[in-house]
Design an enzyme around this catalytic site. Structure first.
Site, PDB file in Angstrom:
ATOM      1  N   ASP A  86     -49.969  73.336  24.393  1.00 53.12           N
ATOM      2  CA  ASP A  86     -49.191  72.114  24.642  1.00 53.12           C
ATOM      3  C   ASP A  86     -48.416  72.301  25.942  1.00 53.12           C
ATOM      4  O   ASP A  86     -48.479  73.373  26.555  1.00 53.12           O
ATOM      5  CB  ASP A  86     -48.276  71.810  23.441  1.00 53.12           C
ATOM      6  CG  ASP A  86     -48.065  70.307  23.245  1.00 53.12           C
ATOM      7  OD1 ASP A  86     -47.573  69.650  24.179  1.00 53.12           O
ATOM      8  OD2 ASP A  86     -48.407  69.795  22.161  1.00 53.12           O
ATOM      9  N   ARG A 127     -64.281  55.277   8.425  1.00 53.29           N
ATOM     10  CA  ARG A 127     -63.447  54.171   7.926  1.00 53.29           C
ATOM     11  C   ARG A 127     -64.310  53.111   7.254  1.00 53.29           C
ATOM     12  O   ARG A 127     -63.985  52.612   6.172  1.00 53.29           O
ATOM     13  CB  ARG A 127     -62.657  53.574   9.104  1.00 53.29           C
ATOM     14  CG  ARG A 127     -61.525  54.481   9.544  1.00 53.29           C
ATOM     15  CD  ARG A 127     -60.892  54.059  10.845  1.00 53.29           C
ATOM     16  NE  ARG A 127     -59.606  54.729  11.041  1.00 53.29           N
ATOM     17  CZ  ARG A 127     -58.978  54.814  12.204  1.00 53.29           C
ATOM     18  NH1 ARG A 127     -59.513  54.279  13.292  1.00 53.29           N
ATOM     19  NH2 ARG A 127     -57.827  55.419  12.294  1.00 53.29           N
ATOM     20  N   HIS A 134     -64.438  52.262  21.090  1.00 50.75           N
ATOM     21  CA  HIS A 134     -63.437  52.561  20.061  1.00 50.75           C
ATOM     22  C   HIS A 134     -62.317  51.528  20.178  1.00 50.75           C
ATOM     23  O   HIS A 134     -61.227  51.807  20.635  1.00 50.75           O
ATOM     24  CB  HIS A 134     -62.892  53.973  20.300  1.00 50.75           C
ATOM     25  CG  HIS A 134     -62.018  54.484  19.211  1.00 50.75           C
ATOM     26  ND1 HIS A 134     -62.334  54.383  17.874  1.00 50.75           N
ATOM     27  CD2 HIS A 134     -60.826  55.116  19.256  1.00 50.75           C
ATOM     28  CE1 HIS A 134     -61.365  54.935  17.164  1.00 50.75           C
ATOM     29  NE2 HIS A 134     -60.433  55.380  17.972  1.00 50.75           N
TER      30      HIS A 134
HETATM   31  N1  APR Z   1     -51.049  69.056  28.172  1.00 47.31           N
HETATM   32  C1  APR Z   1     -51.073  69.445  26.888  1.00 47.31           C
HETATM   33  N2  APR Z   1     -50.478  68.728  25.910  1.00 47.31           N
HETATM   34  C2  APR Z   1     -49.859  67.601  26.249  1.00 47.31           C
HETATM   35  C3  APR Z   1     -49.803  67.131  27.582  1.00 47.31           C
HETATM   36  C4  APR Z   1     -50.444  67.914  28.564  1.00 47.31           C
HETATM   37  N3  APR Z   1     -50.444  67.563  29.858  1.00 47.31           N
HETATM   38  N4  APR Z   1     -49.115  65.970  27.597  1.00 47.31           N
HETATM   39  C5  APR Z   1     -48.754  65.712  26.332  1.00 47.31           C
HETATM   40  N5  APR Z   1     -49.187  66.694  25.521  1.00 47.31           N
HETATM   41  C6  APR Z   1     -48.999  66.863  24.076  1.00 47.31           C
HETATM   42  C7  APR Z   1     -47.662  66.333  23.577  1.00 47.31           C
HETATM   43  O1  APR Z   1     -46.597  67.229  23.879  1.00 47.31           O
HETATM   44  C8  APR Z   1     -47.933  66.223  22.082  1.00 47.31           C
HETATM   45  O2  APR Z   1     -47.582  67.400  21.372  1.00 47.31           O
HETATM   46  O3  APR Z   1     -49.946  66.107  23.353  1.00 47.31           O
HETATM   47  C9  APR Z   1     -49.460  66.014  22.014  1.00 47.31           C
HETATM   48  C10 APR Z   1     -49.829  64.649  21.460  1.00 47.31           C
HETATM   49  O4  APR Z   1     -49.420  64.629  20.140  1.00 47.31           O
HETATM   50  P1  APR Z   1     -48.815  63.315  19.452  1.00 47.31           P
HETATM   51  O5  APR Z   1     -47.831  62.683  20.373  1.00 47.31           O
HETATM   52  O6  APR Z   1     -48.355  63.708  18.087  1.00 47.31           O
HETATM   53  O7  APR Z   1     -50.077  62.344  19.370  1.00 47.31           O
HETATM   54  P2  APR Z   1     -51.305  62.376  18.330  1.00 47.31           P
HETATM   55  O8  APR Z   1     -51.000  61.495  17.184  1.00 47.31           O
HETATM   56  O9  APR Z   1     -51.706  63.785  18.074  1.00 47.31           O
HETATM   57  O10 APR Z   1     -52.418  61.623  19.196  1.00 47.31           O
HETATM   58  C11 APR Z   1     -52.937  62.203  20.371  1.00 47.31           C
HETATM   59  O11 APR Z   1     -55.032  61.019  20.200  1.00 47.31           O
HETATM   60  O12 APR Z   1     -55.759  59.315  18.776  1.00 47.31           O
HETATM   61  C12 APR Z   1     -55.236  59.639  20.040  1.00 47.31           C
HETATM   62  O13 APR Z   1     -53.995  57.644  20.613  1.00 47.31           O
HETATM   63  C13 APR Z   1     -53.895  59.007  20.265  1.00 47.31           C
HETATM   64  O14 APR Z   1     -53.850  59.429  22.623  1.00 47.31           O
HETATM   65  C14 APR Z   1     -53.346  59.860  21.376  1.00 47.31           C
HETATM   66  C15 APR Z   1     -53.914  61.252  21.045  1.00 47.31           C
END
Ligand code: APR
Length: 310
Positions: free
Chosen positions: A33, A153, A177
């Site tokens: 992350d 789904r 999608h």
């Molecule tokens: N590099 C790595 N991780 C990153 C970066 C980056 N540059 N930018 C953001 N993140 C991390 C965030 O810190 C966060 O922990 O990506 C993670 C995304 O997690 P969530 O916000 O919980 O989102 P999530 O529900 O997992 O969905 C992620 O998938 O289905 C799609 O629309 C949804 O685009 C979204 C993605």
């Protein structure tokens, strides 16, 4: 030697991906992350290590914000990015998530150049295309996780409606999608019985609409964030088919080069995923009505993809 799975993004979907990959013993797992979220990633990894004795799996799970740690990964699953909030379309995420995907593509290209890459970040069709353009990886090694979830789904809603086992519902969903995706009732069966013979037109239309709007239904219920259990499992099914050469035919966003009359776009199509990655795309003979629906979704994917300017 154990396989290595790199999860880029350790948020809602990333953490479930890590848990299922560990339970299925697909390999060792690295959760990457951004630096601000490095400690939560390390914390989730440690929590999963401490779950292993009762979870009964052997996998080393680590958290990081350094791409060096994904070196040599066999599979990369990308969820890095912002999820939708209530009232947002997937397309509203384009600009912000495109920047994130650019960073991710650079890191993966440098440290895991031979990985099979599954993209989940939305807007999916445009993000998987961007990742392809930015890495230059061959088309068999990149797939978007969309149709696998959309089909899950569709199958779930049919099983719920008819009160039957979901294991006996088989079918497919084509296209982008988004709300124009195309469930195919004509080719859906329940224990070998055509869906069109055991469900009414009203039921089928209602379930198809619910499938097209399924992501939004979850976003509305959550109030904050989007689906995470089902997207994670869908991506794991794709990763497992690659890692274990299961040769499953899974609808996913694959680069079409002539298939379905599409050239150069990632469209949801039935694809066989083997140890060679996306080994084969299957073309279905569609009726005129089905084809009209497919053309509409392709036009939508084309528009969002063009907005990436890549
Ligand atoms: N590099 C790595 N991780 C990153 C970066 C980056 N540059 N930018 C953001 N993140 C991390 C965030 O810190 C966060 O922990 O990506 C993670 C995304 O997690 P969530 O916000 O919980 O989102 P999530 O529900 O997992 O969905 C992620 O998938 O289905 C799609 O629309 C949804 O685009 C979204 C993605």
């Amino acid at each position: 030697m154990r396989k290595k799975i790199a999860l880029i993004g350790g948020g809602q979907i990333g953490q479930i991906l890590a848990m299922i990959a560990a339970q299925k013993e697909l390999g060792d797992i690295v959760i990457l992350d951004i630096p601000e979220f490095e400690n939560p990633a390390k914390g989730k990894a440690l929590d999963l290590m401490e779950m292993a004795p009762h979870g009964n799996y052997d996998a080393f799970i680590t958290g990081t914000s350094d791409y060096k740690d994904i070196a040599g990964a066999d599979v990369v699953i990308v969820t890095a990015g912002r999820p939708r909030q209530a009232g947002m379309t997937r397309e509203d995420l384009l600009a912000v998530n495109l920047k994130i995907i650019s960073t991710v593509a650079a890191g993966v290209k440098q440290y895991a150049p031979n990985a099979f890459c599954i993209i989940i970040t939305n807007p999916l069709d445009a993000m998987v295309y961007s990742f392809y353009k930015l890495t230059g990886f061959p088309r068999n090694r990149i797939a978007g996780m969309a149709g696998t979830l959309d089909t899950a789904r569709w199958r779930a809603f049919i099983a719920m409606e008819l009160g039957v086992s979901v294991a006996d519902v088989a079918g497919t969903v084509l296209g982008g999608h988004g709300p124009d995706m195309v469930p195919l009732p004509r080719l859906t069966t329940v224990g070998g019985v055509p869906l069109t013979e055991i469900a009414t037109k009203e039921q089928i239309d209602r379930l198809a609409l619910r499938t097209r709007e399924a992501g939004t239904e979850i976003v509305k219920l959550f109030g904050k964030g989007s689906a995470f259990f089902s997207p994670a499992w869908s991506a794991i099914v794709m990763a497992e088919s690659y890692l274990r050469d299961k040769r499953r035919i899974l609808p996913c966003a694959a680069l079409c080069q002539g298939e379905y009359g599409v050239n150069g776009l990632f469209i949801g199509v039935p694809a066989m995923i083997s140890a060679n990655g996306v080994e084969k795309i299957y073309e279905i003979k569609l009726t005129e009505d089905e084809n009209a629906l497919l053309q509409k979704t392709i036009a939508g994917v084309k528009k969002t993809t063009e907005e990436t300017k890549l």
